[in-house]
Design a protein around this motif. Structure first.
Motif, short mmCIF file in Angstrom:
data_model
loop_
_atom_site.label_atom_id
_atom_site.label_comp_id
_atom_site.label_asym_id
_atom_site.label_seq_id
_atom_site.Cartn_x
_atom_site.Cartn_y
_atom_site.Cartn_z
N PHE A 160 0.83 -1.21 0.00
CA PHE A 160 0.00 0.00 0.00
C PHE A 160 0.87 1.26 0.00
CE2 PHE A 160 -3.82 2.33 0.48
CZ PHE A 160 -3.57 3.37 1.34
N ASP B 97 2.67 1.59 -3.41
CA ASP B 97 1.72 2.07 -4.43
C ASP B 97 1.44 3.55 -4.25
OD1 ASP B 97 -0.47 -0.87 -4.83
OD2 ASP B 97 1.54 -0.36 -5.57
N ALA B 98 1.21 3.96 -3.01
CA ALA B 98 0.92 5.38 -2.74
C ALA B 98 2.09 6.25 -3.18
CB ALA B 98 0.63 5.58 -1.26
N ASN C 22 1.04 8.27 -6.76
CA ASN C 22 0.74 9.69 -6.51
C ASN C 22 1.57 10.60 -7.41
OD1 ASN C 22 -1.23 9.20 -4.66
ND2 ASN C 22 0.07 9.51 -2.87
N ASN D 290 -5.56 2.90 -5.61
CA ASN D 290 -4.71 2.29 -4.59
C ASN D 290 -5.61 1.66 -3.53
OD1 ASN D 290 -2.54 1.53 -3.13
ND2 ASN D 290 -1.97 3.57 -2.42
#
Lengths: 209, 69
Positions: free
Chosen positions: A154, A157-158, A162, A173
Motif C-alpha cells: 500500500f 503504491d501510494a 501519486n 490504490n
C-alpha cells in the motif's frame, strides 16, 4: 487407528519438509533477483522482470479502436496488470522486493516452527509447553503475514502512483489485507492458549494425590 | 506455597516409614513422596481419609496453612 495417525503424521511431515525446501528456493531467488537488478547484467533480460503490479479504475484508449471494420471508443475498467515503463526510475521496486522478501521470510518462519513441532511429535512429545508456545508463535506469524506485506504494498503504491500521471489511465490504490488469514491466525493463537491451559490442567491432575 | 504438609511429623509420631505407609494405604511411593515434599497440587478426600486412618490423626495434623508473607 493409532497406526493410521502416525502414517498421516509422516505424510504431513514430508509435505512440510518439501515446502521448507521450496520456500528457501523462493527466498534465494528473491536475493538473486535483487543482485541482477543492482548489477543490471547484460546476459539476463532484467527489463522483463521490471515493472510493477497496479490496480486501475479506468484505462481510456485515446484513439478509437477498429472492431469488425467499425470504430469504437474502448476503455478498460476495474482491473489489475503489470505496468512496464522503459527508462523509468525503478528504485521503488526495491520496496516491493522488500515486501516479497518479508512475505517469503514469514512463510519460512511458519514452516520452521511447524518443523519444530513435528520434531517433538515424532519423539512422542505431544502435550508439552514447547508445542503450545510454538503454536502461539505460528498464530502471531500468520497474522503478521496478512498485515505486513499488505502495508508495504500500500505504501509503495501510494509513493509511486501519486507521482505518476499517465494520460487516459486512472489508477486506484487499495489496501487489501487478507481477513481470512487474520482470522486463521487468531484461531491458531486461541488454540495455543487452550493447549497451554490443558497442559496446566494435566500437570494439576498428575500432581493430585 | 500456602498449604504445607506435615506428613513426616505424623510418620515420626507413629514410628512409621513412608514405605510402610505406602503399603498400608495402597498409594505409590512416588505419589506419597510428592505429597511429603510439598509438590502436590491437590489431595483427594479418599486419599486423605486413608492416610488419616493409618496415622490416627486428622487432616489438620497433616495439612497446615502458612500465609505467604
Amino acid at each position: 487407528m493409532a497406526l493410521r495417525n502416525s502414517q498421516i503424521l509422516k505424510i504431513i511431515k514430508s509435505i512440510v519438509s518439501i515446502l521448507w525446501v521450496l520456500q528457501w528456493a523462493v527466498l534465494i531467488s528473491i536475493i538473486i533477483y535483487v543482485l541482477l537488478l543492482i548489477l543490471n547484467v547484460d546476459f539476463f533480460n532484467v527489463d522483463v522482470l521490471k515493472g510493477f503490479k497496479i490496480h486501475f479504475a479506468k484505462i481510456d484508449f485515446l484513439k478509437p479502436i477498429v472492431i469488425d471494420g467499425k470504430e469504437h471508443i474502448v476503455k478498460l475498467t476495474n482491473g489489475e496488470g503489470r505496468l512496464h515503463i522503459e527508462n523509468f526510475n525503478q528504485s521503488f521496486i526495491y520496496m516491493r522486493i522488500l515486501g516479497a522478501f518479508i512475505d517469503s521470510f514469514l512463510y519460512l518462519l511458519i514452516l520452521y516452527l511447524l518443523r519444530k513441532i513435528f520434531k517433538n511429535l515424532t519423539t512422542s512429545q505431544f502435550f508439552i509447553p514447547e508445542n503450545g508456545v510454538l503454536l502461539r508463535k505460528i498464530g502471531f506469524t500468520i497474522i503478521a503475514l496478512a498485515i505486513v506485506p499488505a502495508i508495504i504494498h500500500f505504501i509503495t503504491d501510494a509513493m509511486v502512483l501519486n507521482s505518476l500521471q499517465i494520460e487516459g489511465v486512472t489508477f486506484k490504490n487499495e489496501f487489501n489485507f487478507d481477513l481470512q488469514t487474520i482470522l486463521l491466525g487468531i484461531l491458531v493463537f486461541v488454540i495455543s492458549i487452550v493447549f497451554l491451559r490443558g497442559i496446566e490442567l494435566k500437570k494439576d491432575q498428575e500432581l493430585t494425590i | 506455597m500456602a498449604i504445607v504438609t506435615n506428613l513426616d511429623v505424623q510418620l515420626a509420631k507413629n514410628k512409621m516409614t513412608l514405605t510402610e505407609l505406602s503399603e498400608r494405604v495402597n498409594i505409590t511411593m512416588a505419589n506419597l513422596s510428592i505429597l511429603k515434599s510439598g509438590k502436590a497440587r491437590a489431595v483427594r478426600f479418599s486419599t486423605l481419609e486413608l492416610i488419616c486412618q493409618e496415622l490416627n490423626c486428622t487432616p489438620g495434623d497433616i495439612l497446615e496453612f502458612v500465609p505467604d508473607n
